[in-house]
Design a protein around this motif. Structure first.
Motif, PDB file in Angstrom:
ATOM      1  N   LEU A  96     -25.515 -45.182  16.922  1.00 33.84           N
ATOM      2  CA  LEU A  96     -26.479 -46.232  16.605  1.00 33.84           C
ATOM      3  C   LEU A  96     -27.542 -45.746  15.625  1.00 33.84           C
ATOM      4  O   LEU A  96     -27.909 -46.466  14.686  1.00 33.84           O
ATOM      5  CB  LEU A  96     -27.149 -46.720  17.893  1.00 33.84           C
ATOM      6  N   LEU A  97     -28.034 -44.539  15.812  1.00 31.53           N
ATOM      7  CA  LEU A  97     -29.090 -44.028  14.939  1.00 31.53           C
ATOM      8  C   LEU A  97     -28.583 -43.812  13.521  1.00 31.53           C
ATOM      9  O   LEU A  97     -29.311 -44.047  12.551  1.00 31.53           O
ATOM     10  CB  LEU A  97     -29.654 -42.728  15.510  1.00 31.53           C
ATOM     11  N   ALA A 123     -20.654 -51.747  20.745  1.00 33.25           N
ATOM     12  CA  ALA A 123     -20.578 -53.024  20.030  1.00 33.25           C
ATOM     13  C   ALA A 123     -21.707 -53.959  20.433  1.00 33.25           C
ATOM     14  O   ALA A 123     -22.268 -54.684  19.598  1.00 33.25           O
ATOM     15  CB  ALA A 123     -19.218 -53.673  20.279  1.00 33.25           C
ATOM     16  N   ALA A 124     -22.037 -53.969  21.729  1.00 33.30           N
ATOM     17  CA  ALA A 124     -23.134 -54.823  22.189  1.00 33.30           C
ATOM     18  C   ALA A 124     -24.455 -54.366  21.584  1.00 33.30           C
ATOM     19  O   ALA A 124     -25.264 -55.190  21.122  1.00 33.30           O
ATOM     20  CB  ALA A 124     -23.200 -54.791  23.718  1.00 33.30           C
ATOM     21  N   SER A 177     -16.529 -50.707  28.496  1.00 32.80           N
ATOM     22  CA  SER A 177     -16.234 -49.369  28.039  1.00 32.80           C
ATOM     23  C   SER A 177     -17.331 -48.883  27.107  1.00 32.80           C
ATOM     24  O   SER A 177     -18.191 -49.665  26.667  1.00 32.80           O
ATOM     25  CB  SER A 177     -14.894 -49.352  27.305  1.00 32.80           C
ATOM     26  N   LEU A 178     -17.301 -47.599  26.753  1.00 35.37           N
ATOM     27  CA  LEU A 178     -18.281 -47.078  25.803  1.00 35.37           C
ATOM     28  C   LEU A 178     -18.193 -47.806  24.473  1.00 35.37           C
ATOM     29  O   LEU A 178     -19.221 -48.081  23.835  1.00 35.37           O
ATOM     30  CB  LEU A 178     -18.070 -45.576  25.602  1.00 35.37           C
ATOM     31  N   ALA A 215     -25.347 -51.137  31.259  1.00 34.14           N
ATOM     32  CA  ALA A 215     -23.911 -50.979  31.015  1.00 34.14           C
ATOM     33  C   ALA A 215     -23.578 -49.552  30.598  1.00 34.14           C
ATOM     34  O   ALA A 215     -22.542 -49.003  31.006  1.00 34.14           O
ATOM     35  CB  ALA A 215     -23.453 -51.973  29.947  1.00 34.14           C
ATOM     36  N   LEU A 216     -24.446 -48.932  29.788  1.00 31.80           N
ATOM     37  CA  LEU A 216     -24.197 -47.546  29.392  1.00 31.80           C
ATOM     38  C   LEU A 216     -24.351 -46.615  30.586  1.00 31.80           C
ATOM     39  O   LEU A 216     -23.563 -45.666  30.754  1.00 31.80           O
ATOM     40  CB  LEU A 216     -25.158 -47.132  28.275  1.00 31.80           C
TER      41      LEU A 216
END
Length: 383
Positions: free
Chosen positions: A172-173, A131-132, A125-126, A154-155
């Protein structure tokens, strides 16, 4: 001395190798461009593995090659696709590579940036993709290296709209400790990345990519564009916020993109600078003096070799990179993780050898000739 090389039709041709390499020496750091070489990994040839086993890496030879690149003033882009991420090197191997290379960079004063992806999961999932990414970002930041946010298979599979990319990358940024490099890797390098940024329409994808940067310009050191499309890179470069760099990843058009035009230029983060390292470094030092023509005179002749190594299917360029590292004496064998040494043909290797020798890339031309003859004999070509 001569060597007989096979062509695509099977006929042998006679080639006379050069006797002296191109004269290049380590020099001062670059002043006009920031230049990274993506670096390959050296497999352990004695590991008793199957092609789908986790990679066995020769750490001494792998780190020695990075010291070679640093000695010429190049930065190292670590654990990228050149290091066979997703094509033989899994996340556990990449994590160890990042730790070891970052520590080595600290010990020798070398510049390093490391790839952050999601390859510890095949899909999800998103939330699982985020998390990865976060796990890998934390490891790279803890190592002291700069982070390169790589495109994620995956994304690409989980995202249903451009907004999903904006949300994941924005998340993330916002938490990145230091400015990162955003990497747009095209499907010619990885078919699973088709439609990245939410659209197969490159104009729409470009707009989404730029929207991510515009929302967080203080967290983006630069972008790496690997689309093999010089005009699109120039367009993106001209639309970047002030202070955000463009690192070319175009292994077909890098001399003109690095040289630039009256409206700007690209820095570089290139897989082809793995075999071209010393020559590329010399060219950039010439550019540092303002001598654009001298820079082009050195680097333009290398494009034929690069286009050969990166020919379709482009993702197998790593095979040619490692092959040339073996001929150049940077490793004692021509073995790759995942058995990828089998991904190119003998005529392909023969042309790569001839082009690289013509450029003077082999520090010991005699050694390169002997190793090429050894490979030819394995394929049944007698000299």
């Amino acid at each position: 001395m001569t060597i007989r090389l096979p062509g695509a039709g099977g006929a042998l041709r006679t080639y006379e190798p050069r006797t002296e390499p191109l004269a290049v020496t380590p020099g001062t750091p670059f002043t006009s461009r920031t230049v990274f070489s993506a670096a390959h990994v050296v497999a352990d040839p004695f590991a008793d593995l199957s092609p789908d086993s986790p990679a066995a890496v020769d750490w001494d030879a792998t780190l020695a090659f990075r010291r070679h690149l640093w000695s010429h003033g190049l930065g190292v882009a670590e654990a990228m696709d050149t290091a066979q991420r997703g094509m033989g090197l899994d996340w556990a191997g990449a994590a160890e590579l990042i730790r070891r290379s970052a520590a080595e960079a600290t010990s020798v004063g070398g510049r390093i940036a490391c790839g952050v992806g999601t390859d510890q999961i095949a899909s999800g999932s998103l939330a699982e993709v985020r998390a990865a990414y976060e796990e890998q970002l934390a490891l790279v930041e803890e190592s002291g290296a700069q982070a390169i946010l790589m495109a994620s298979r995956a994304l690409a599979a989980a995202a249903s709209s451009p907004e999903d990319y904006l949300e994941v990358y924005g998340h993330l940024l916002r938490q990145a400790a230091e400015p990162v490099v955003l990497h747009w890797l095209g499907p010619m390098f990885d078919p699973a990345l088709e439609g990245y940024w939410g659209s197969a329409d490159l104009d729409a994808a470009t707009d989404t990519f730029l929207d991510v940067i515009a929302a967080h310009p203080d967290k983006v050191d630069g972008i790496k564009v690997s689309l093999l499309d010089a005009r699109r890179e120039i367009d993106i470069r001209r639309r970047l916020p002030k202070g955000v760099r463009c690192y070319t990843g175009d292994d077909f058009n890098y001399p003109e993109l690095i040289a630039g035009d009256e409206q700007g230029f690209s820095h570089a983060l290139l897989g082809i600078f793995d075999p071209l390292g010393p020559l590329a470094a010399q060219a950039v030092r010439v550019l540092d003096t303002g001598d654009v023509q001298g820079f082009r005179d050195l680097l333009d002749p290398t494009v034929g070799l690069s286009r050969h190594l990166f020919q379709t299917p482009t993702r197998f360029y790593k095979t040619g990179v490692v092959f040339l590292a073996w001929l150049a004496g940077h490793q004692s064998h021509f073995t790759m993780v995942g058995g990828l040494q089998s991904a190119r043909s003998l005529p392909h290797f023969a042309t790569a050898y001839e082009l690289a020798d013509g450029l003077g890339l082999f520090p010991d031309p005699k050694l390169a000739e002997e190793r090429m003859k050894t490979l030819l004999s394995v394929y049944g070509v007698n000299q």
